[in-house]
Design a protein around this motif. Structure first.
Motif, PDB file in Angstrom:
ATOM      1  N   GLY A   1      -4.968  49.837 -20.111  1.00 24.32           N
ATOM      2  CA  GLY A   1      -4.407  51.085 -19.594  1.00 24.32           C
ATOM      3  C   GLY A   1      -3.278  51.598 -20.458  1.00 24.32           C
ATOM      4  O   GLY A   1      -3.194  52.791 -20.751  1.00 24.32           O
TER       5      GLY A   1
ATOM      6  N   SER B   1      -3.431  55.123 -22.964  1.00 24.04           N
ATOM      7  CA  SER B   1      -2.634  56.312 -22.673  1.00 24.04           C
ATOM      8  C   SER B   1      -1.570  56.591 -23.717  1.00 24.04           C
ATOM      9  O   SER B   1      -0.762  57.497 -23.559  1.00 24.04           O
TER      10      SER B   1
ATOM     11  N   THR C   1      -3.180  51.288 -13.373  1.00 23.57           N
ATOM     12  CA  THR C   1      -2.358  52.479 -13.169  1.00 23.57           C
ATOM     13  C   THR C   1      -0.971  52.286 -13.757  1.00 23.57           C
ATOM     14  O   THR C   1      -0.433  53.181 -14.424  1.00 23.57           O
TER      15      THR C   1
ATOM     16  N   ASN D   1      -1.316  52.348 -17.606  1.00 27.94           N
ATOM     17  CA  ASN D   1      -1.626  53.683 -18.093  1.00 27.94           C
ATOM     18  C   ASN D   1      -0.431  54.613 -17.949  1.00 27.94           C
ATOM     19  O   ASN D   1      -0.136  55.402 -18.849  1.00 27.94           O
ATOM     20  N   SER D   2       0.269  54.505 -16.838  1.00 32.48           N
ATOM     21  CA  SER D   2       1.465  55.337 -16.621  1.00 32.48           C
ATOM     22  C   SER D   2       2.565  54.976 -17.608  1.00 32.48           C
ATOM     23  O   SER D   2       3.207  55.857 -18.191  1.00 32.48           O
TER      24      SER D   2
ATOM     25  N   ALA E   1       1.778  56.381 -21.017  1.00 28.02           N
ATOM     26  CA  ALA E   1       2.022  57.824 -21.084  1.00 28.02           C
ATOM     27  C   ALA E   1       3.521  58.128 -21.126  1.00 28.02           C
ATOM     28  O   ALA E   1       3.959  59.027 -21.838  1.00 28.02           O
TER      29      ALA E   1
ATOM     30  N   TRP F   1      -3.976  62.938 -17.252  1.00 24.44           N
ATOM     31  CA  TRP F   1      -5.100  62.020 -17.099  1.00 24.44           C
ATOM     32  C   TRP F   1      -6.265  62.382 -18.026  1.00 24.44           C
ATOM     33  O   TRP F   1      -7.147  61.562 -18.260  1.00 24.44           O
TER      34      TRP F   1
ATOM     35  N   SER G   1      -0.585  61.687 -11.622  1.00 31.28           N
ATOM     36  CA  SER G   1      -1.827  62.043 -12.304  1.00 31.28           C
ATOM     37  C   SER G   1      -2.679  60.815 -12.597  1.00 31.28           C
ATOM     38  O   SER G   1      -3.884  60.796 -12.332  1.00 31.28           O
ATOM     39  N   LYS G   2      -2.053  59.780 -13.119  1.00 35.41           N
ATOM     40  CA  LYS G   2      -2.788  58.559 -13.456  1.00 35.41           C
ATOM     41  C   LYS G   2      -3.311  57.870 -12.196  1.00 35.41           C
ATOM     42  O   LYS G   2      -4.441  57.379 -12.172  1.00 35.41           O
TER      43      LYS G   2
ATOM     44  N   ARG H   1      -6.362  59.644 -10.820  1.00 36.73           N
ATOM     45  CA  ARG H   1      -7.550  59.379 -11.637  1.00 36.73           C
ATOM     46  C   ARG H   1      -8.202  58.064 -11.265  1.00 36.73           C
ATOM     47  O   ARG H   1      -9.408  57.997 -11.050  1.00 36.73           O
ATOM     48  N   TYR H   2      -7.410  56.997 -11.187  1.00 38.30           N
ATOM     49  CA  TYR H   2      -7.995  55.687 -10.894  1.00 38.30           C
ATOM     50  C   TYR H   2      -8.430  55.566  -9.439  1.00 38.30           C
ATOM     51  O   TYR H   2      -9.412  54.878  -9.142  1.00 38.30           O
TER      52      TYR H   2
END
Length: 135
Positions: free
Chosen positions: A11, A15, A45, A48-49, A52, A92, A121-122, A125-126
Motif C-alpha cells: 500500500g 501510493s 489503508t 496507502n494513506s 500518499a 485514490w 479517499s484511501k 477505495r479499500y
C-alpha cells in the motif's frame, strides 16, 4: 503477521510515485482469509494513506520534479489549484492520484485537511473493493 506487513508495504509503495498493485494483493488476501478482512483493510489503508501523505510532504518540503510534473500534468495542476483540498478526495485514482498529492503539497494546501481527505479517499477505495469482492 507478515501478511499485514506485506499489505502495508504494498500500500505504501503503491501510493508514492512508484507503481504498485496493492489492490490485487488486498483482494488475494481477502479471498484467502476472509475472517481477517478488517486487519487486512487497516494494514493496506494505513500503508496507502501514509505513502500518499509522504508524497504530499515531498511536494511540500522539496521542489525537485514539480516543474517537470507541472509540464507533464498541467490539467491536474489546474484542477488542484481550482479545487484545493477537495481534489485530494481523488487521491485514490491510479497515477493521477499520486500527482494530486504531490501538487497539493507543492501548493502548500493545509496539512490537516489534506491528510484527512487522503485517508478518507484511501479508506473508501479499500472498503469498496472489500464490498465488491466479498458480497
Amino acid at each position: 503477521m507478515s501478511d499485514y506487513w506485506l499489505l502495508f508495504s504494498s500500500g505504501f509503495i503503491s501510493s508514492t510515485l512508484f507503481p504498485g498493485g496493492s489492490e490485487v494483493l488486498f483482494i488475494y488476501y481477502l479471498k484467502q482469509a476472509l475472517n481477517l478482512k478488517w486487519g487486512y483493510f487497516l494494514a493496506v489503508t494505513f500503508g496507502n494513506s501514509l505513502g500518499a501523505i509522504t508524497t504530499y510532504l515531498l511536494g511540500y518540503y522539496f521542489s525537485f520534479g514539480q516543474d517537470k510534473a507541472a509540464l507533464k500534468y498541467p490539467k491536474t495542476l489546474a484542477f488542484c489549484k481550482k479545487w484545493g483540498n477537495i481534489a485530494l478526495l481523488l487521491s485514490w485514482l491510479p497515477v493521477i492520484g499520486d500527482v494530486i498529492c504531490l501538487f497539493a503539497g507543492w501548493l502548500k494546501l493545509p496539512r490537516t485537511t489534506a491528510f484527512f481527505n487522503i485517508v478518507l479517499s484511501k479508506s473508501v477505495r479499500y472498503l469498496f473493493l472489500m464490498w465488491l469482492f466479498i458480497y
